[in-house]
Enzyme design. Structure first.
Site, PDB file in Angstrom:
ATOM      1  N   SER A   1     -15.582  25.057 -28.626  1.00 11.05           N
ATOM      2  CA  SER A   1     -15.744  23.822 -29.390  1.00 11.05           C
ATOM      3  C   SER A   1     -14.578  23.747 -30.361  1.00 11.05           C
ATOM      4  CB  SER A   1     -17.073  23.863 -30.153  1.00 11.05           C
ATOM      5  OG  SER A   1     -16.984  23.079 -31.331  1.00 11.05           O
TER       6      SER A   1
ATOM      7  N   HIS B   1     -40.220  22.753 -12.085  1.00 10.25           N
ATOM      8  CA  HIS B   1     -40.373  21.841 -13.236  1.00 10.25           C
ATOM      9  C   HIS B   1     -39.718  22.412 -14.484  1.00 10.25           C
ATOM     10  CE1 HIS B   1     -43.504  20.017 -10.680  1.00 10.25           C
ATOM     11  NE2 HIS B   1     -43.867  21.276 -10.460  1.00 10.25           N
TER      12      HIS B   1
ATOM     13  N   SER C   1       0.834  -1.207   0.000  1.00 11.26           N
ATOM     14  CA  SER C   1       0.000   0.000   0.000  1.00 11.26           C
ATOM     15  C   SER C   1       0.863   1.248   0.000  1.00 11.26           C
ATOM     16  CB  SER C   1      -0.931  -0.011   1.220  1.00 11.26           C
ATOM     17  OG  SER C   1      -0.187  -0.180   2.415  1.00 11.26           O
TER      18      SER C   1
ATOM     19  N   TYR D   1      -9.606  -6.350  12.486  1.00 14.06           N
ATOM     20  CA  TYR D   1      -8.871  -5.942  11.290  1.00 14.06           C
ATOM     21  C   TYR D   1      -8.841  -7.033  10.232  1.00 14.06           C
ATOM     22  CZ  TYR D   1      -5.320  -4.374   8.077  1.00 14.06           C
ATOM     23  OH  TYR D   1      -4.675  -3.995   6.919  1.00 14.06           O
TER      24      TYR D   1
HETATM   25  N1  ARG Z   1      -1.166  -1.636   5.085  1.00 12.31           N
HETATM   26  C1  ARG Z   1      -2.121  -2.083   6.023  1.00 12.31           C
HETATM   27  C2  ARG Z   1      -3.403  -1.249   5.902  1.00 12.31           C
HETATM   28  O1  ARG Z   1      -3.335  -0.235   5.321  1.00 12.31           O
HETATM   29  C3  ARG Z   1      -1.574  -1.923   7.411  1.00 12.31           C
HETATM   30  C4  ARG Z   1      -2.005  -2.958   8.386  1.00 12.31           C
HETATM   31  C5  ARG Z   1      -1.485  -4.269   8.019  1.00 12.31           C
HETATM   32  N2  ARG Z   1      -1.734  -5.230   9.048  1.00 12.31           N
HETATM   33  C6  ARG Z   1      -1.549  -6.514   8.839  1.00 12.31           C
HETATM   34  N3  ARG Z   1      -1.758  -7.286   9.820  1.00 12.31           N
HETATM   35  N4  ARG Z   1      -1.238  -6.982   7.673  1.00 12.31           N
HETATM   36  O2  ARG Z   1      -4.428  -1.638   6.365  1.00 12.31           O
END
Ligand code: ARG
Length: 455
Positions: free
Chosen positions: A289, A169, A37, A329
């Site tokens: 245009s 309208h 990421s 998570y």
């Molecule tokens: N890059 C991950 C996110 O944005 C961070 C958390 C990752 N945690 C894990 N257990 N892989 O959510």
């Protein structure tokens, strides 16, 4: 706030920090490159380092770091954002910004960096970062809306007393003052958005730091300490909830969608008013245009109107990213940032464009008057005049309706009424004194509070 356009990190140092035998060795470089990421969440660099500084504070307080170690870590963490921005340091290719920062801390502070992650997980770390980022994003949105509001007020200063047609309208309805339109289309919706945005503060009250991966930790760290250092009211109340909930992200996505819709509706008005010739745009904001040399099109307003569709898409993307996830998570949550950043950037840019546009558009008095006259916008005022003379409303309504029809049968409009027309309809000549659309607009506007809204 960092721009998402920051350079994509180049150094490849695949998965060097959290790989143990239990994870089965190094990540395949192709998978690492796909799942990271970092290109997205490097935008969290500042808040990530700030969150780590607060975490270090609670580790020192709990005796898990000496004062000196705490200082070394703090100094490294505080230096990293500027060093990355200046190019002196490069974020290494890691799974995410959190791991990349940890490696940089090690480069700057040495072995003590191995103690930084004590008692924490990337799960509570990313949850904290996102909250800190959303807090800043909310402040930025508020400031951008304030700019649009200020531009709208300047527009009202310049043009607010002009009489223009209000439409129902898409048909000419009644004369109104231009200030009522801009107030309704921009000032009031944005004031409500700014008020609503403040509710985000409630959802950002508690820091997730200390929740760890999902069940907290066994250390005696004071979660309230790191929380208050970061401007939160306190630490997490439930670690499972703290790492897994993204309500603030959804609220932010909804805010962007709602602001997008408000801007889109204002823009739809402008597009239609341009088409009716009631509003004039400067060349600065009107595209031409490529083929037809005479065109001056309201592209800015069409593009801002279309942006709303993207905001709704992003909101649905966010919701469906979370849909079906159990509590706590999940890596799916990583996707929230890409969506939210796009939504926020798009909203900021749309607000910027509308603020700009307000300085480059003006209502055209003559065409507005013509539209009011041709649309017989004065008919309701005449009806109400007859009511004040003692005629029951429904009778007056029918009489004026018949008068409109009789005028049109002669190819005329109400503003062209003569005494002979009124005699033929059996209506008083005094109606001739009530044909001015500007007086009509002013009189009815005076019935409403002319104060512009405060946010
Ligand atoms: N890059 C991950 C996110 O944005 C961070 C958390 C990752 N945690 C894990 N257990 N892989 O959510």
């Amino acid at each position: 706030m960092n721009s998402s356009k920051d350079a994509t990190p180049k150094t490849a140092d695949a998965g060097s920090i959290a790989r143990t035998d239990a994870t089965g060795g190094a990540l395949h470089p192709d998978f690492l490159a796909w799942q990271t990421s970092l290109p997205i969440d490097q935008r969290l660099l500042d808040v990530d380092c700030a969150g780590s500084v607060a975490h270090v504070g609670s580790l020192v307080e709990a005796g898990l770091l000496s004062d000196e170690e705490g200082e070394q870590l703090r100094a490294a963490l505080e230096a990293i954002p500027d060093k990355v921005r200046s190019g002196e340091l490069e974020l290494p290719m890691e799974e995410d910004v959190h791991m990349a920062v940890e490696i940089l801390v090690k480069q700057l502070a040495g072995e003590v960096a191995d103690k930084l992650h004590t008692g924490r997980s990337r799960n509570d770390q990313v949850a904290t970062d996102l909250m800190l980022w959303i807090r800043l994003a909310g402040q930025e949105l508020d400031a951008r809306m304030a700019e649009v509001d200020a531009a709208a007020r300047r527009w009202i200063e310049r043009h607010g007393e002009l009489a223009m047609p209000a439409y129902t309208h898409r048909q000419v309805a009644i004369p109104v003052l231009a200030r009522l339109w801009v107030d309704a289309a921009l000032c009031r919706p944005l004031a409500r958005d700014r008020r609503f945005l403040r509710l985000l503060g409630i959802e950002l009250a508690r820091s997730p730091l200390g929740a760890g991966a999902i069940g907290g930790n066994t250390f005696e760290t004071d979660n309230d300490l790191s929380a208050t250092a970061l401007g939160f009211a306190g630490g997490p109340l439930n670690p499972i909830d703290a790492v897994g909930q993204r309500d603030h992200a959804m609220t932010m996505g909804f805010m962007c969608a709602r602001i997008g819709m408000h801007l889109a509706r204002f823009c739809a008005d402008v597009v239609e008013m341009c088409s009716d010739g009631l509003v004039e745009l400067d060349g600065a904001i009107a595209c031409g245009s490529s083929m037809m040399p005479h065109k001056r099109n309201p592209d800015l307003f069409e593009l801002v109107r279309a942006q709303a569709a993207q905001r709704y898409g992003e909101l649905v993307s966010l919701l469906t990213t979370f849909q079906g996830l159990g509590s706590g998570y999940h890596r799916d949550l990583q996707q929230d940032k890409e969506i939210l950043f796009r939504s926020f950037d798009g909203t900021v840019n749309a607000l910027r464009m509308v603020a700009l546009a307000l300085e480059h558009m003006r209502p055209k008095a003559e065409p507005c008057l013509l539209a009011l006259r041709e649309g017989d916008a004065i008919a309701t005022d005449l009806t109400e005049f007859l009511v004040k003379q003692g005629t029951p409303f429904r009778t007056a309504y029918r009489q004026i309706g018949a008068l409109v029809a009789a005028q049109r049968a002669q190819g005329k409009r109400l503003y062209q009424l003569t005494k002979a027309d009124l005699d033929a309809a059996g209506l008083p000549h005094s109606l001739l004194e009530h044909l001015d659309p500007a007086t009509s607009a002013r009189t009815r506007a005076a019935r409403f509070n002319s104060q512009l809204p405060s946010p």
